[in-house]
Design a protein around this motif. Structure first.
Motif, PDB file in Angstrom:
ATOM      1  N   MET A   1      47.335  55.583  43.284  1.00  0.00           N
ATOM      2  CA  MET A   1      47.517  56.252  44.584  1.00  0.00           C
ATOM      3  C   MET A   1      47.870  55.136  45.866  1.00  0.00           C
ATOM      4  O   MET A   1      47.612  54.055  45.558  1.00  0.00           O
ATOM      5  N   ARG A   2      48.007  55.564  46.807  1.00  0.00           N
ATOM      6  CA  ARG A   2      48.869  54.986  47.676  1.00  0.00           C
ATOM      7  C   ARG A   2      48.011  53.592  48.299  1.00  0.00           C
ATOM      8  O   ARG A   2      48.011  52.525  48.564  1.00  0.00           O
ATOM      9  N   PRO A   3      46.625  53.869  48.611  1.00  0.00           N
ATOM     10  CA  PRO A   3      45.737  52.808  49.274  1.00  0.00           C
ATOM     11  C   PRO A   3      45.697  51.939  48.130  1.00  0.00           C
ATOM     12  O   PRO A   3      45.464  50.435  48.308  1.00  0.00           O
ATOM     13  N   MET A   4      45.495  52.056  46.742  1.00  0.00           N
ATOM     14  CA  MET A   4      45.452  51.048  45.812  1.00  0.00           C
ATOM     15  C   MET A   4      46.535  50.186  45.653  1.00  0.00           C
ATOM     16  O   MET A   4      46.616  49.063  45.409  1.00  0.00           O
ATOM     17  N   LEU A   5      48.068  51.132  45.622  1.00  0.00           N
ATOM     18  CA  LEU A   5      49.167  50.255  45.656  1.00  0.00           C
ATOM     19  C   LEU A   5      49.339  49.334  47.026  1.00  0.00           C
ATOM     20  O   LEU A   5      49.712  48.212  46.857  1.00  0.00           O
ATOM     21  N   VAL A   6      49.012  49.927  48.107  1.00  0.00           N
ATOM     22  CA  VAL A   6      48.929  49.044  49.360  1.00  0.00           C
ATOM     23  C   VAL A   6      47.977  47.968  49.085  1.00  0.00           C
ATOM     24  O   VAL A   6      48.379  46.579  49.759  1.00  0.00           O
ATOM     25  N   ALA A   7      46.777  47.917  48.699  1.00  0.00           N
ATOM     26  CA  ALA A   7      45.783  46.721  48.566  1.00  0.00           C
ATOM     27  C   ALA A   7      46.391  45.742  47.752  1.00  0.00           C
ATOM     28  O   ALA A   7      46.136  44.617  47.987  1.00  0.00           O
ATOM     29  N   ALA A   8      46.748  46.299  46.560  1.00  0.00           N
ATOM     30  CA  ALA A   8      47.331  45.429  45.328  1.00  0.00           C
ATOM     31  C   ALA A   8      48.593  44.558  46.374  1.00  0.00           C
ATOM     32  O   ALA A   8      48.462  43.382  45.965  1.00  0.00           O
ATOM     33  N   ALA A   9      49.494  45.148  46.792  1.00  0.00           N
ATOM     34  CA  ALA A   9      50.814  44.412  47.435  1.00  0.00           C
ATOM     35  C   ALA A   9      50.288  43.394  48.481  1.00  0.00           C
ATOM     36  O   ALA A   9      50.899  42.587  48.394  1.00  0.00           O
ATOM     37  N   ALA A  10      49.529  43.963  49.445  1.00  0.00           N
ATOM     38  CA  ALA A  10      48.995  42.974  50.380  1.00  0.00           C
ATOM     39  C   ALA A  10      48.238  41.891  50.014  1.00  0.00           C
ATOM     40  O   ALA A  10      48.299  40.842  50.406  1.00  0.00           O
ATOM     41  N   GLY A  11      47.159  42.438  49.106  1.00  0.00           N
ATOM     42  CA  GLY A  11      46.339  40.978  48.889  1.00  0.00           C
ATOM     43  C   GLY A  11      47.045  40.058  47.844  1.00  0.00           C
ATOM     44  O   GLY A  11      46.799  39.032  47.998  1.00  0.00           O
ATOM     45  N   GLY A  12      47.885  40.773  47.011  1.00  0.00           N
ATOM     46  CA  GLY A  12      48.758  39.663  46.101  1.00  0.00           C
ATOM     47  C   GLY A  12      49.602  39.001  46.782  1.00  0.00           C
ATOM     48  O   GLY A  12      49.883  37.804  46.653  1.00  0.00           O
ATOM     49  N   GLY A  13      50.290  39.443  47.959  1.00  0.00           N
ATOM     50  CA  GLY A  13      51.447  38.897  48.580  1.00  0.00           C
ATOM     51  C   GLY A  13      50.722  37.799  49.424  1.00  0.00           C
ATOM     52  O   GLY A  13      51.164  36.759  49.554  1.00  0.00           O
ATOM     53  N   THR A  14      49.419  38.290  50.118  1.00  0.00           N
ATOM     54  CA  THR A  14      49.015  37.214  50.835  1.00  0.00           C
ATOM     55  C   THR A  14      48.490  36.170  50.214  1.00  0.00           C
ATOM     56  O   THR A  14      48.492  34.761  50.573  1.00  0.00           O
ATOM     57  N   ALA A  15      47.741  36.224  48.898  1.00  0.00           N
ATOM     58  CA  ALA A  15      47.448  35.234  47.824  1.00  0.00           C
ATOM     59  C   ALA A  15      48.591  34.237  47.651  1.00  0.00           C
ATOM     60  O   ALA A  15      48.533  33.041  47.548  1.00  0.00           O
ATOM     61  N   VAL A  16      49.636  34.829  47.213  1.00  0.00           N
ATOM     62  CA  VAL A  16      51.146  33.999  46.867  1.00  0.00           C
ATOM     63  C   VAL A  16      51.473  33.204  48.089  1.00  0.00           C
ATOM     64  O   VAL A  16      51.650  31.952  48.026  1.00  0.00           O
ATOM     65  N   LEU A  17      51.547  33.802  49.159  1.00  0.00           N
ATOM     66  CA  LEU A  17      51.943  33.279  50.468  1.00  0.00           C
ATOM     67  C   LEU A  17      51.069  32.091  50.929  1.00  0.00           C
ATOM     68  O   LEU A  17      51.524  30.857  51.269  1.00  0.00           O
ATOM     69  N   LEU A  18      49.670  32.074  50.788  1.00  0.00           N
ATOM     70  CA  LEU A  18      48.937  31.170  51.215  1.00  0.00           C
ATOM     71  C   LEU A  18      48.203  30.121  50.036  1.00  0.00           C
ATOM     72  O   LEU A  18      47.175  29.664  49.706  1.00  0.00           O
ATOM     73  N   HIS A  19      48.970  30.266  48.740  1.00  0.00           N
ATOM     74  CA  HIS A  19      48.586  29.717  47.587  1.00  0.00           C
ATOM     75  C   HIS A  19      48.246  28.055  47.833  1.00  0.00           C
ATOM     76  O   HIS A  19      47.577  27.286  47.278  1.00  0.00           O
ATOM     77  N   ALA A  20      49.006  27.279  48.955  1.00  0.00           N
ATOM     78  CA  ALA A  20      48.887  26.061  49.177  1.00  0.00           C
ATOM     79  C   ALA A  20      47.659  25.646  49.999  1.00  0.00           C
ATOM     80  O   ALA A  20      47.461  24.569  50.142  1.00  0.00           O
ATOM     81  N   LEU A  21      46.741  26.622  50.654  1.00  0.00           N
ATOM     82  CA  LEU A  21      45.799  26.093  51.384  1.00  0.00           C
ATOM     83  C   LEU A  21      44.643  25.509  50.283  1.00  0.00           C
ATOM     84  O   LEU A  21      44.478  25.772  49.040  1.00  0.00           O
ATOM     85  N   PRO A  22      43.766  24.322  50.827  1.00  0.00           N
ATOM     86  CA  PRO A  22      42.707  23.598  50.100  1.00  0.00           C
ATOM     87  C   PRO A  22      41.757  24.722  49.534  1.00  0.00           C
ATOM     88  O   PRO A  22      41.454  25.709  50.183  1.00  0.00           O
ATOM     89  N   LEU A  23      41.137  24.462  48.522  1.00  0.00           N
ATOM     90  CA  LEU A  23      39.970  25.043  48.019  1.00  0.00           C
ATOM     91  C   LEU A  23      40.058  26.401  47.759  1.00  0.00           C
ATOM     92  O   LEU A  23      39.033  27.335  47.923  1.00  0.00           O
ATOM     93  N   LYS A  24      41.183  26.817  47.416  1.00  0.00           N
ATOM     94  CA  LYS A  24      41.502  28.190  46.964  1.00  0.00           C
ATOM     95  C   LYS A  24      41.273  29.211  48.230  1.00  0.00           C
ATOM     96  O   LYS A  24      40.949  30.395  48.050  1.00  0.00           O
TER      97      LYS A  24
END
Length: 238
Positions: free
Chosen positions: A188-211
């Motif tokens: 469903m759309r909310p799940m797709l949006v959550a997965a894309a937004a959460g995954g994209g943010t984690a990838v973009l900010l992967h260099a931050l310290p302490l995960k």
């Protein structure tokens, strides 16, 4: 006790086990990696298996091990584990009706055994069925199988740590196993949006310290999914 001997409980258990069996293969590399990682972080085999039995949450275990290895504050380790397991609050709310009619003890046991794969497999059928014993069998059989599979192969990983070549890239296989669980749920759309937004943010900010990038990804994903679920839909054309 009568419940476990009832024909409907056994019928539910057989169907639940058959349904979940192909999916359960994905737990094997994940459990192996978790066992190896715990020993690699400095846990003794006894400590590693103790944590595995008590916590029984691979994502939280793998997510907090780098923090433990880095000597991060206890509050951050606990907060990370809680954040990584936040999805189980949603899972529990969604599947709770499947346990109607059960006492507190079996509910606690079922809660401890809940995993992503069992939730994805069992929720729809449990909510459609009125037979309490059948529902419990349908849930418990794959749950107990998951637990045994997880503990067994985590123990193999603990004992084999240092013997399995790193070039086998079992960590990548664990990621694939998670994606196999995720993709059928993202319909469903909310799940797709959550997965894309959460995954994209984690990838973009992967260099931050302490995960901390992972932390940010979790909360951005939840916020994006909530917003997508409540965003007013366009009226259909007449």
């Amino acid at each position: 006790m009568h419940t476990f001997y009832s024909p409907s409980f056994r019928a539910g258990a057989r169907e639940g086990f058959r349904t979940f069996l192909p999916l359960s293969v994905g737990l094997i590399p994940w459990a192996l990696v978790t066992g190896m990682s715990m020993v690699g972080t400095g846990f003794t085999p006894l400590q590693a298996m103790g944590m595995n039995v008590i916590v029984f949450a691979g994502t939280a275990q793998l997510g907090t091990l780098p923090l433990i290895a880095a000597g991060a504050p206890v509050w951050l380790i606990v907060a990370t584990a809680l954040a990584l397991n936040l999805r189980f609050v949603i899972f529990s709310a969604a599947i709770a009706q499947g346990f109607r009619g059960l006492g507190a003890a079996p509910r606690w046991l079922c809660g401890h055994l809940l995993t992503d794969g069992v939730f994805a497999t069992c929720m729809t059928r449990m909510l459609e069925t009125e037979d309490r014993d059948w529902r419990l069998g349908y849930y418990l059989a794959p749950s107990l199988w998951s637990w045994l599979l997880w503990q067994g192969f985590a123990l193999v990983g603990v004992l084999a740590a240092g013997s399995i070549p790193k070039t086998w890239s079992l960590e990548f296989m664990a990621t694939i196993a998670l994606m196999i669980l995720l993709l059928p749920m993202a319909k469903m759309r909310p799940m797709l949006v959550a997965a894309a937004a959460g995954g994209g943010t984690a990838v973009l900010l992967h260099a931050l310290p302490l995960k901390l990038g992972l932390f940010a990804g979790i909360f951005v994903g939840i916020a994006a999914g909530f917003a997508a679920d409540h965003w007013p839909k366009k009226p259909e054309a007449a």
